[in-house]
Design an enzyme around this catalytic site. Structure first.
Site, PDB file in Angstrom:
ATOM      1  N   ASN A 286      -7.542   6.929   0.448  1.00  0.00           N
ATOM      2  CA  ASN A 286      -6.894   7.179   1.725  1.00  0.00           C
ATOM      3  C   ASN A 286      -7.038   8.632   2.177  1.00  0.00           C
ATOM      4  O   ASN A 286      -7.286   9.505   1.373  1.00  0.00           O
ATOM      5  CB  ASN A 286      -5.407   6.817   1.622  1.00  0.00           C
ATOM      6  CG  ASN A 286      -4.721   7.571   0.499  1.00  0.00           C
ATOM      7  OD1 ASN A 286      -5.136   7.477  -0.653  1.00  0.00           O
ATOM      8  ND2 ASN A 286      -3.709   8.341   0.824  1.00  0.00           N
TER       9      ASN A 286
ATOM     10  N   GLU B  97      -3.272  13.454  -2.817  1.00  0.00           N
ATOM     11  CA  GLU B  97      -1.964  13.968  -2.385  1.00  0.00           C
ATOM     12  C   GLU B  97      -1.906  15.489  -2.471  1.00  0.00           C
ATOM     13  O   GLU B  97      -1.023  16.121  -1.923  1.00  0.00           O
ATOM     14  CB  GLU B  97      -0.850  13.380  -3.257  1.00  0.00           C
ATOM     15  CG  GLU B  97      -0.649  11.882  -3.108  1.00  0.00           C
ATOM     16  CD  GLU B  97      -1.639  11.063  -3.925  1.00  0.00           C
ATOM     17  OE1 GLU B  97      -2.518  11.656  -4.576  1.00  0.00           O
ATOM     18  OE2 GLU B  97      -1.542   9.831  -3.895  1.00  0.00           O
TER      19      GLU B  97
ATOM     20  N   ASP C 111      -1.432   4.441   3.175  1.00  0.00           N
ATOM     21  CA  ASP C 111      -1.878   4.807   1.831  1.00  0.00           C
ATOM     22  C   ASP C 111      -2.738   3.708   1.217  1.00  0.00           C
ATOM     23  O   ASP C 111      -2.711   3.472   0.018  1.00  0.00           O
ATOM     24  CB  ASP C 111      -0.644   5.107   0.945  1.00  0.00           C
ATOM     25  CG  ASP C 111      -1.029   5.712  -0.402  1.00  0.00           C
ATOM     26  OD1 ASP C 111      -2.139   6.255  -0.511  1.00  0.00           O
ATOM     27  OD2 ASP C 111      -0.229   5.628  -1.344  1.00  0.00           O
TER      28      ASP C 111
END
Lengths: 274, 618
Positions: B289, B205, B331
């Site tokens: 991901n 992220e 995700d």
């Protein structure tokens, strides 16, 4: 970042998560120690100055809990009872209870003046050719609205992402996006106004700021946000006090924001050009 | 480039907190022994997944389906930090080693305990980077330690790998593998293969470019690093690389399957499990991901994210790859374990790899070449329409694609997938895979106002809720050959603990509502349960003590991402906001609060120690 500054941040973080009993005479502020123009450990950001202004009006003194303003910021500071107010949050940010807004700003396009780019809309066809920088957020499904709008138009190949988090060893990591415009790495950046306006004031090359004028075209995305202060849900006493100060000190607050180059409301272009 | 330089720290980075007690254990050096051999000794549990094949199966049967009802708490220990306890204890030569989350007074503290009595032998506390907790992407968990040749290996959240002397906790070397100020963290348990400590990163992220790094176990020096995105030379793709399917063949697909430069912030971190097949000399692991880009910003397959890699552990070179979710929308990291078993499928003996996908499909693959043999849904799945076995491509469901302008409803599974990191167990006796997993669906819409580093934005609102049937988790037994569920136990909350199965035909798992359960491996009948102080998100293990007793150990203490999901249980339609923002365990008082306890169970000790010699494994 200067080593000294880093030490100050580290020392500040050491005490961050521990709830401290509040003095009645303290305005306990949760803030990022490394995020100009908003706040830093030297208290030189406009949110630091605003905290002083508010505390003075309430007859209090300011104390800080420092924490990087990222995922977990509210949980580790405000919700952990370590502090009582976050000086800047968008209205409608539901992790906190928001006061009345004290300014409204806009996402802007930033380019070097010598490039003479008058792009003012995300629908502009030139965006397919120019090299465009945007901030990346990275939480699931989240991104800065200009980044999402460009992708919605299928503009991806010439878009360069800059992490909003960046390298926390450097000062104010989100500023790398504006620096990329200054040094010609990209033609154009789409950035949140306060960051861009502040950078433009001290830029080694003259920058041009143009508000992103697309209001409803890319709904539910939006590019203008009203900014308020945030308190814990249910802290109505402090909420009320802050509302009163915001109402009483409107002119001083505006003056403060303008001095930091924050593009304000519909006059963003005019303000930034000062 | 800073992140690929091994930063060997010469000065000590930690403190030895408890000095050796003179009684109760030997200082004799632990003899060097091949880890594969060592893992075959069921009296020990020498790596988090028990063995290189990741079975989490023990041949011990002193505790069995007939007597497990008598299981009692033998002793307990607090690691001192009430956050998510995901770590597996490891047990070598009578010593149990456990690591705490990155929280509390001494983040990622390591403890060595007498595995039989629980007495503390030594403890080590790494010097934490003070900024790490605020800067790290998501969580503070640690999934366990590793061991080889008299050394214990620790990954710290703030990006270091540390080697300790297994006998006394002395720090042998410290190497910086990840830069926390760039959002890179480490949460996975390292695996040691042929003298190399394999360490992957977390933090997709934050714009991290995922990688797996091999460190020399004696010096900590970086032997090789394989990135998950970018040009072939960075991904360690060379002449040996032979993916089974044509769409993964070509030059520099880790660049070409992205918009220009997007691979540089491409995600594909490596925070899950690694398995190893000595016969083929291959390691297997999955990548996470793509990030931090939203799906509409990164047209293309986004190789090599959500990919299972087979690599040579000596130099990291890739042998084959298989991308599970081309252009991932949800995700769905594929960091889940790859269990290596030999199966007879349609009359043919296959060297198989079982990968319970985040996407809800149970992949059975040929581990020699990366061919998908089957991919059966093991939970409610509508986000995709299965795998085309001709092409090996996942078939997306167009109706469930995230969109800017509308709420996409009823996407199953939800973002955490049908199963996350929590590892399964395989019994060679029953030929069943024991699968702890969640059962959640979600609605997604773009509207949430977010704020980060002074910048407002518009994010996705994700409502997660119980899948069909109204329950949120399940523990089930899966037959990978027949491709069906043999039995299931529905759980109110997602089952976020790992699984263990033994030759006593007992399977163990824990629930977030504080129950540690033993069930009959054949039919799923609950035989025993224990109500602990906090919920379970840890990994059960078993071993034999110096007193001849079989012990079962697990950490108790709920936290981290499960907190977010458990939140949904308080109100099935409760809006979670942007994922991760409500992850504090303190938000879950209705079910459980945090804990920090290692719990160790055994049968009641016989009156005379010699009276009941436990049976040896055949």
């Amino acid at each position: 970042m200067m080593p000294r500054l880093w030490l100050a941040i580290a020392a500040a973080l050491l005490i961050a998560a521990s709830p401290r009993p509040g003095h009645a005479g303290e305005l306990r502020v949760c803030a990022d120690p490394n995020n100009l123009p908003f706040s830093d450990a030297q208290q030189s950001g406009f949110e630091n100055k605003l905290a002083e202004l508010v505390a003075q009006a309430l007859g209090k003194t300011v104390s800080y809990t420092w924490w990087a303003q990222r995922r977990g910021f509210v949980r580790n500071t405000l919700k952990a009872q370590a502090c009582d107010v976050i000086m800047g949050v968008p209205v409608g940010y539901d992790l906190v209870e928001t006061t009345r807004p004290y300014y409204r700003s806009t996402y802007v396009f930033v380019s070097r003046q010598d490039r003479d780019l008058d792009v003012g809309s995300l629908s502009d066809e030139r965006l397919r050719q120019l090299s465009v920088g945007v901030h990346m957020i990275g939480d699931d499904g989240a991104n800065t609205p200009p980044a999402d709008a460009l992708a919605h138009r299928g503009i991806t190949g010439n878009v360069k992402g800059y992490m909003i988090y960046g390298d926390y060893r450097q000062s104010s990591p989100p500023s790398r996006l504006i620096e990329a415009v200054e040094n010609g790495e990209i033609d154009l950046a789409a950035a949140w106004g306060p960051l861009a306006g502040y950078a433009a004031k001290s830029s080694p090359v003259p920058l041009r700021l143009t508000p992103i004028g697309d209001e409803a075209k890319f709904a539910p995305l939006k590019f203008q946000f009203a900014i308020a202060m945030g308190v814990r849900h249910g802290d109505h006493t402090l909420h009320q006090q802050l509302d009163d100060v915001i109402a009483r000190k409107r002119a001083e607050i505006r003056e403060l924001l303008v001095s930091y180059g924050v593009p304000l409301g519909v006059d963003a272009q005019h303000d930034a050009a000062q | 480039m800073l992140r690929i330089v091994a930063d060997t720290v010469l000065r000590s980075r930690g403190w030895l907190l408890a000095f050796l007690f003179s009684t109760g254990f030997s200082l004799a050096p632990v003899a060097a022994q091949d880890l594969k051999q060592l893992s075959a000794d069921d009296n020990q549990w020498v790596m988090a997944p028990k063995d290189y094949t990741n079975t989490r199966f023990s041949g011990l049967d002193q505790i069995n389906a007939g007597n497990v009802a008598q299981l009692k708490l033998a002793w307990a220990f607090s690691v001192g930090a009430d956050r998510g306890q995901e770590a597996a204890p490891i047990i070598i030569n009578g010593t149990l080693y456990i690591v705490a989350p990155y929280a509390g007074v001494h983040p990622n503290q390591v403890f060595a305990l007498d595995a039989t009595t629980g007495a503390l032998k030594w403890s080590y506390a790494p010097k934490p980077n003070l900024a790490a907790e605020g800067v790290a992407c998501c969580d503070v968990v640690n999934r366990g330690l590793a061991y080889d040749d008299g050394k214990v290996f620790l990954n710290t959240l703030d990006g270091y790998t540390v080697a300790l002397d297994a006998n006394d906790g002395r720090e042998l070397w410290v190497v910086k593998v990840a830069e926390v100020n760039l959002g890179e963290t480490i949460t996975m348990a390292p695996l040691v293969v042929k003298g190399k400590v394999l360490v992957g990163d977390s933090g997709g992220e934050m714009g991290v470019r995922g990688s797996l790094t091999a460190l020399d176990e004696n010096s900590g020096r970086i032997a090789w690093r394989a990135f998950s995105t970018g040009p072939d030379k960075d991904v360690l793709i060379g002449a040996d690389f032979k993916p089974h399917y044509d769409w993964m063949k070509g030059q520099d697909l880790g660049v070409k399957s992205w918009p220009a430069d997007a691979w540089k912030l491409g995600g594909g971190t490596v925070w899950g499990w690694i398995s190893y097949d000595p016969d083929q000399n291959l390691i297997f692991y999955g990548t996470a991901n793509p990030g931090p880009w939203n799906s509409n910003q990164r047209p293309g397959d986004n190789l090599w994210t959500t990919t299972i890699f087979a690599r040579n552990p000596d130099d990291g070179s890739a042998k084959w790859g298989y991308q599970v979710n081309p252009h991932d929308l949800f995700d769905h990291d594929e960091i889940n374990e790859n269990v290596l078993v030999d199966l007879n499928i349609s009359g043919q003996d296959r060297k198989a790899l079982i990968h319970p996908g985040r996407n809800g499909l149970m992949y059975v693959m040929d581990r020699t070449n990366g061919e998908v043999l089957s991919a059966e849904p093991y939970d409610t799945v509508n986000a995709v329409n299965g795998v085309d076995l001709e092409t090996g491509r996942l078939q997306p469901n167009e109706l469930k694609q995230p969109s800017l302008n509308r709420t996409v409803e009823d996407i199953c599974p939800a973002a955490p997938g049908a199963k996350d990191w929590q590892p399964t167990a395989w019994s060679p006796k029953t030929h069943l895979l024991y699968v702890p997993h969640q059962h959640l669906c979600m609605n997604m819409k773009t509207s949430e106002v977010g704020y980060i580093a002074g910048t407002p934005y518009v994010g996705a609102t994700v409502d997660m809720y119980a899948g069909p049937g109204g329950y949120r988790g399940e523990f089930m037994a899966w037959d990978p050959v027949a491709r069906n569920k043999v039995w299931r136990i529905k759980e109110e909350l997602p089952v976020w603990s790992g699984a263990l199965v033994t030759a006593g035909d007992v399977a163990f798992y824990g629930t977030m509502d504080r129950l540690f359960k033993a069930v009959d491996a054949k039919d799923g009948k609950v035989l025993w349960q224990f109500r602990a102080g906090s919920g379970f998100v840890g990994q059960p293990v078993t071993y034999k003590g110096s007193d001849g007793m079989q012990y079962v150990a697990i950490m108790s203490g709920v936290g981290g991402w499960p907190g977010v999901i458990a939140n949904a249980a308080l109100d099935p339609r409760l809006r979670n906001g942007a994922l991760g923002f409500t992850g504090a365990v303190q938000d879950l008082p209705a079910y459980t609060v945090g804990g920090s306890s290692l719990l160790v169970f055994s049968l009641p000790k016989p009156a005379t120690p010699a009276a009941e010699q436990p049976k040896e494994k055949q």
